[in-house]
Design a protein around this motif. Structure first.
Motif, PDB file in Angstrom:
ATOM      1  N   CYS A  13       0.833  -1.209   0.000  1.00 54.12           N
ATOM      2  CA  CYS A  13       0.000   0.000   0.000  1.00 54.12           C
ATOM      3  C   CYS A  13       0.863   1.252   0.000  1.00 54.12           C
ATOM      4  CB  CYS A  13      -0.919   0.011   1.222  1.00 54.12           C
ATOM      5  SG  CYS A  13      -2.152  -1.304   1.263  1.00 54.12           S
ATOM      6  N   ALA A  44      -6.558  -7.536  -4.192  1.00 58.85           N
ATOM      7  CA  ALA A  44      -7.538  -6.502  -3.869  1.00 58.85           C
ATOM      8  C   ALA A  44      -6.883  -5.128  -3.798  1.00 58.85           C
ATOM      9  CB  ALA A  44      -8.245  -6.824  -2.551  1.00 58.85           C
ATOM     10  N   ARG A  47      -6.069  -4.067  -7.415  1.00 66.44           N
ATOM     11  CA  ARG A  47      -7.296  -3.643  -8.104  1.00 66.44           C
ATOM     12  C   ARG A  47      -7.753  -2.276  -7.609  1.00 66.44           C
ATOM     13  NH1 ARG A  47      -8.870  -8.915  -7.601  1.00 66.44           N
ATOM     14  NH2 ARG A  47     -10.069  -8.467  -5.742  1.00 66.44           N
ATOM     15  N   HIS A  48      -7.698  -2.086  -6.298  1.00 63.72           N
ATOM     16  CA  HIS A  48      -8.139  -0.808  -5.739  1.00 63.72           C
ATOM     17  C   HIS A  48      -7.364   0.347  -6.363  1.00 63.72           C
ATOM     18  CE1 HIS A  48      -9.523   2.159  -2.828  1.00 63.72           C
ATOM     19  NE2 HIS A  48      -8.258   2.554  -2.755  1.00 63.72           N
ATOM     20  N   TYR A  49      -6.034   0.227  -6.394  1.00 65.04           N
ATOM     21  CA  TYR A  49      -5.234   1.330  -6.911  1.00 65.04           C
ATOM     22  C   TYR A  49      -5.270   1.432  -8.425  1.00 65.04           C
ATOM     23  CZ  TYR A  49      -3.736   2.791  -2.357  1.00 65.04           C
ATOM     24  OH  TYR A  49      -3.731   3.284  -1.084  1.00 65.04           O
ATOM     25  N   GLU A  51      -8.134   1.296  -9.896  1.00 64.34           N
ATOM     26  CA  GLU A  51      -9.445   1.891 -10.135  1.00 64.34           C
ATOM     27  C   GLU A  51      -9.705   3.164  -9.335  1.00 64.34           C
ATOM     28  OE1 GLU A  51     -12.016  -1.319  -9.052  1.00 64.34           O
ATOM     29  OE2 GLU A  51     -11.402  -2.553 -10.739  1.00 64.34           O
ATOM     30  N   SER A  52      -8.881   3.456  -8.341  1.00 65.70           N
ATOM     31  CA  SER A  52      -9.187   4.564  -7.439  1.00 65.70           C
ATOM     32  C   SER A  52      -7.922   5.317  -7.024  1.00 65.70           C
ATOM     33  CB  SER A  52      -9.875   4.022  -6.181  1.00 65.70           C
ATOM     34  OG  SER A  52     -10.112   5.052  -5.252  1.00 65.70           O
ATOM     35  N   ILE A  56      -6.330   3.491   0.421  1.00 66.13           N
ATOM     36  CA  ILE A  56      -6.993   2.242   0.761  1.00 66.13           C
ATOM     37  C   ILE A  56      -7.104   2.079   2.274  1.00 66.13           C
ATOM     38  CG2 ILE A  56      -4.940   0.762   0.798  1.00 66.13           C
ATOM     39  CD1 ILE A  56      -6.695  -1.296  -0.788  1.00 66.13           C
ATOM     40  N   HIS A  60     -11.766  -1.656   2.288  1.00 66.37           N
ATOM     41  CA  HIS A  60     -11.590  -1.813   0.844  1.00 66.37           C
ATOM     42  C   HIS A  60     -10.999  -3.179   0.521  1.00 66.37           C
ATOM     43  CE1 HIS A  60     -11.214   2.773   0.936  1.00 66.37           C
ATOM     44  NE2 HIS A  60     -12.310   2.518   0.225  1.00 66.37           N
ATOM     45  N   GLY A  64     -12.810  -6.065  -1.458  1.00 62.79           N
ATOM     46  CA  GLY A  64     -12.168  -6.466  -2.702  1.00 62.79           C
ATOM     47  C   GLY A  64     -11.907  -7.953  -2.796  1.00 62.79           C
TER      48      GLY A  64
END
Length: 66
Positions: A13, A44, A47-49, A51-52, A56, A60, A64
């Motif tokens: 992260c 997860a 994917r989060h980073y 898309e966003s 995090i 999340h 995810g």
């Protein structure tokens, strides 16, 4: 996941959001995401980073993976 896995997850992260990770962060996150599979949690986070731009949070990661 083990505490070490959570520390590694938070290190990933930090590559994206430059957070400073300490032992208290690892302990707090472990209480929420410790039941997850490490590889699933890494996916997860990735994917989060992808898309966003939001920083995090444990929820999340849980969302995810499920």
């Amino acid at each position: 996941m083990s505490l070490g896995d959570v520390a590694r997850l938070l290190d990933i992260c930090a590559l994206y959001d430059y957070r400073q990770v300490g032992a208290s962060d690892v302990d707090a996150w472990f209480k929420v995401v410790g039941h997850l599979d490490y590889i699933d949690a890494v996916k997860a986070v990735t994917r989060h980073y992808a898309e966003s731009t939001d920083r995090i949070m444990p929820a999340h990661v849980v969302g995810g993976v499920q």
